[in-house]
Design an enzyme around this catalytic site. Structure first.
Site, PDB file in Angstrom:
ATOM      1  N   HIS A 177       0.710  -1.001  -0.078  1.00  0.00           N
ATOM      2  CA  HIS A 177      -0.112   0.140   0.170  1.00  0.00           C
ATOM      3  C   HIS A 177       0.682   1.368   0.004  1.00  0.00           C
ATOM      4  O   HIS A 177       0.493   2.130  -0.602  1.00  0.00           O
ATOM      5  CB  HIS A 177      -0.818  -0.080   1.413  1.00  0.00           C
ATOM      6  CG  HIS A 177      -2.040  -0.960   0.700  1.00  0.00           C
ATOM      7  ND1 HIS A 177      -2.009  -2.450   0.964  1.00  0.00           N
ATOM      8  CD2 HIS A 177      -3.215  -0.562   0.096  1.00  0.00           C
ATOM      9  CE1 HIS A 177      -3.094  -2.806   0.471  1.00  0.00           C
ATOM     10  NE2 HIS A 177      -3.845  -2.031  -0.179  1.00  0.00           N
ATOM     11  N   CYS A 224      -9.310  -2.414 -11.274  1.00  0.00           N
ATOM     12  CA  CYS A 224      -8.970  -1.638 -10.440  1.00  0.00           C
ATOM     13  C   CYS A 224      -7.396  -1.964  -9.654  1.00  0.00           C
ATOM     14  O   CYS A 224      -7.270  -0.997  -8.847  1.00  0.00           O
ATOM     15  CB  CYS A 224      -9.958  -1.206  -9.550  1.00  0.00           C
ATOM     16  SG  CYS A 224     -10.299  -2.467  -8.380  1.00  0.00           S
TER      17      CYS A 224
HETATM   18  C1  PEP Z   1      -6.747  -5.600  -5.583  1.00  0.00           C
HETATM   19  O1  PEP Z   1      -6.638  -6.429  -5.072  1.00  0.00           O
HETATM   20  O2  PEP Z   1      -6.401  -5.448  -6.975  1.00  0.00           O
HETATM   21  C2  PEP Z   1      -7.302  -4.094  -5.134  1.00  0.00           C
HETATM   22  C3  PEP Z   1      -7.586  -3.301  -5.864  1.00  0.00           C
HETATM   23  O3  PEP Z   1      -7.285  -4.179  -3.747  1.00  0.00           O
HETATM   24  P1  PEP Z   1      -6.320  -3.813  -2.847  1.00  0.00           P
HETATM   25  O4  PEP Z   1      -5.131  -3.633  -3.697  1.00  0.00           O
HETATM   26  O5  PEP Z   1      -6.528  -2.676  -1.966  1.00  0.00           O
HETATM   27  O6  PEP Z   1      -6.187  -5.167  -2.152  1.00  0.00           O
END
Ligand code: PEP
Ligand code: MG
Length: 574
Positions: free
Chosen positions: A189, A501
């Site tokens: 993140h 996404c």
């Molecule tokens: C994903 O897993 O691709 C996503 C967009 O969610 P996160 O990165 O928050 O787990």
């Protein structure tokens, strides 16, 4: 001049002075006192704590606009006001005849040791807070210039071992130039936030703790992963030129601002933004994207010392929806768990957290927290532009259970006489079982959004945050591509939109392929919008449909990468 190489997780060039935020122990020369010095030491202790509390109060006022910073500083103040801390340090001074500094250092060392034994991200983060407070107090008592993070100047290049998302959000507020880290992963993140805020970041530079120091002139080349310490005059000039070109390219990209995202053969693509923190709205508006395709709301629950109330969440969602209007905002319910632990939810330690109680499973386990969020969203959707989606759905049963809870939340609001409106409900496709049953899901949901970060992790059984297995994390693996294609096909058959996404959507190497596989929307970091729009306008949809078909029959991720590379270079688009 020394040149090192690492892995660039956020592109761009930065030239600046380094600031090391690895904590090095402050040297305490005197450790004991005589009994007649006890009163003086106690007074020094009280005065020290008081002045740091005043300093923190000032900073809390200064950061009143930034909840993340404010909450971190408030946590630090609470640590200093904790009666147990005050009693234990006083006892060490009066009974063990420690100097104030030694007593404080011992106390915090004991607390940090306890936290570190607990071995989870939240407690590691808490020990960082304790170290920060300890350093702040000791620097003050030892008359060292404050080593707190607040004095970091704009343009500074941060060097550290790792960085937590909340600390990074705080540093970004201070307009740092870039980051060079000893460890990290591409899809953590922190990397995602750095990309979204256009802050160059290079990870996996093992020399950071041994060879880098404060106050050094540095260059970060986030396009190649190169880190240059003490650049010579010629290199500095070369990079200053590159920096100017980068600025020029960014200015030129502005020409894309009001263009539409349509391929050269007329196929329209919806391009939305991903956000983690409300402060990113400025970047979203600057990029003129088609609204927000992923608002990761768990960041409202992290780095904070209280659970956001229904009213607080309502205010936030409403404000974001108003700012994004006339476009929609897709809110994803809290996806805590896995790498995103939150002590506020009293999570138990799990031996395998990524396969444990995370995403929607945690929302079911903590249903009241989930209901507070749902009620806030239903109320904020009064204008009808919010869509709601759920993380880690593994099949239709979970979606139906979510729907029942939402209907009950609506009834609760009716009882309270509160106006609300039902948002479009969708699911994230990030578990292979969801992708494989996309035909079943597509009949009942309003939209699907493929989270490739987790889909790759779960399809290939490779931890997205473990740098030891990074080579196995193959975004272009044919198994992943087949799941994406199957999901897109089913979405088309049921006439619903399908987005990607995850980070794959913002990567120029994969974007054309995703369109060819049938993806209709992309949601990416706002900093990527204009570049991707430029790319979309230059490619042919019909051509990539053919490439996608070909690619689906290839055997390995490498074969796929090679096939894609035949289409041209993607370097200028990174
Ligand atoms: C994903 O897993 O691709 C996503 C967009 O969610 P996160 O990165 O928050 O787990
Ligand atoms: Mg995910």
């Amino acid at each position: 001049m020394q040149v090192y190489s690492g892995l660039a997780t956020s592109h761009g060039i930065a030239i600046g002075i380094s600031r090391k935020i690895l904590r090095e122990p402050l040297e305490i020369k005197q450790t004991s006192i005589t009994p007649d010095e006890i009163t003086r030491e106690l007074q020094r202790f009280e005065a020290g704590v008081e002045s740091i509390i005043l300093e923190l109060d000032e900073l809390i006022k200064l950061y009143s606009h930034s909840r993340d910073n404010r909450d971190i500083l408030t946590t630090h103040k609470m640590i200093l006001m904790d009666p147990e801390f005050l009693i234990r340090v006083r006892t060490k001074i009066t009974k063990e005849l420690f100097t104030t500094e030694h007593a404080i250092q011992q106390h915090f060392a004991e607390v940090v040791e306890l936290f570190q034994k607990m071995d989870n991200e939240y407690f590691a983060q808490r020990s960082a807070d304790y170290k920060d407070v300890s350093d702040r107090l000791l620097s003050h008592l030892l008359n060292k210039s404050s080593d707190s993070l607040d004095s970091i100047e704009a343009g500074t290049i941060i060097i550290s071992d790792t960085i937590s998302p909340s600390l990074l959000s705080r540093l970004i507020q201070q307009n740092i130039g870039g980051l060079c880290l000893e460890r990290g992963t591409r899809n953590s993140h922190s990397s995602i936030i750095a990309r979204s805020m256009n802050v160059p970041m290079i990870i996996n530079v093992p020399q950071v703790s041994t060879e880098f120091a404060d106050g050094q002139m540095m260059i970060l080349d986030g396009n190649t992963g190169t880190v240059i310490l003490h650049p010579d005059e010629a290199t500095l000039q070369e990079y200053q030129k590159k920096l100017t070109q980068q600025q020029h390219r960014r200015d030129k990209l502005q020409e894309m601002l009001y263009e539409s995202a349509v391929t050269s053969d007329g196929h329209p693509v919806i391009l939305r933004s991903n956000i983690e923190i409300p402060e990113e709205m400025t970047a979203v508006l600057d990029a003129n994207s088609d609204g927000i395709g992923l608002f990761r709301t768990e960041f409202l629950f992290m780095g904070s010392n209280h659970l956001p109330s229904e009213q607080e969440q309502y205010n936030m969602y409403r404000s974001i929806a108003e700012q994004a209007a006339p476009h929609s905002v897709t809110i994803r319910t809290i996806d805590v768990g896995g790498d995103k632990l939150s002590a506020l939810l009293n999570l138990d330690r799990e031996s395998n957290p990524n396969l444990g109680c995370r995403g929607i499973r945690l929302s079911f386990a903590k249903e009241e927290v989930f209901r507070v969020q749902i009620r806030a969203v239903l109320r904020a959707n009064i204008t009808g532009s919010i869509k709601l989606m759920f993380p880690m759905i593994s099949g239709i049963g979970e979606f139906r259970k979510v729907k029942d809870i939402i209907v009950q939340c609506g009834a609760e609001l009716d009882d309270r006489g509160e106006p609300w409106r039902m948002p479009d409900l969708g699911v994230m496709i990030e578990v292979p079982s969801a992708a494989l049953t996309a035909d079943v899901l597509a009949k009942e949901v309003a939209f699907m959004s493929i989270g490739t970060n987790d889909l790759v992790q779960y399809t290939l059984a490779v931890d997205r945050d473990n740098d030891m297995v990074e080579a196995y994390y193959q975004t272009a693996h044919p198994a992943v591509l087949r799941l994406i294609e199957h999901t897109a096909q089913q979405a088309a058959a049921h006439n619903i939109p399908v987005a990607v996404c995850g980070e794959m959507a913002g990567d120029p190497r994969y974007l054309p392929l995703l369109l060819g596989l049938g993806v209709t929307e992309l949601s990416v970091s706002p900093s990527r919008i204009l570049t991707l729009k430029q790319q979309i306008r230059a490619i042919s949809y019909n051509h990539w449909k053919l490439v996608a078909k070909e690619v689906l029959s290839l055997a390995t991720a490498r074969d796929v990468e090679e096939r894609i590379t035949k289409e041209g270079s993607y370097d200028s688009l990174r």
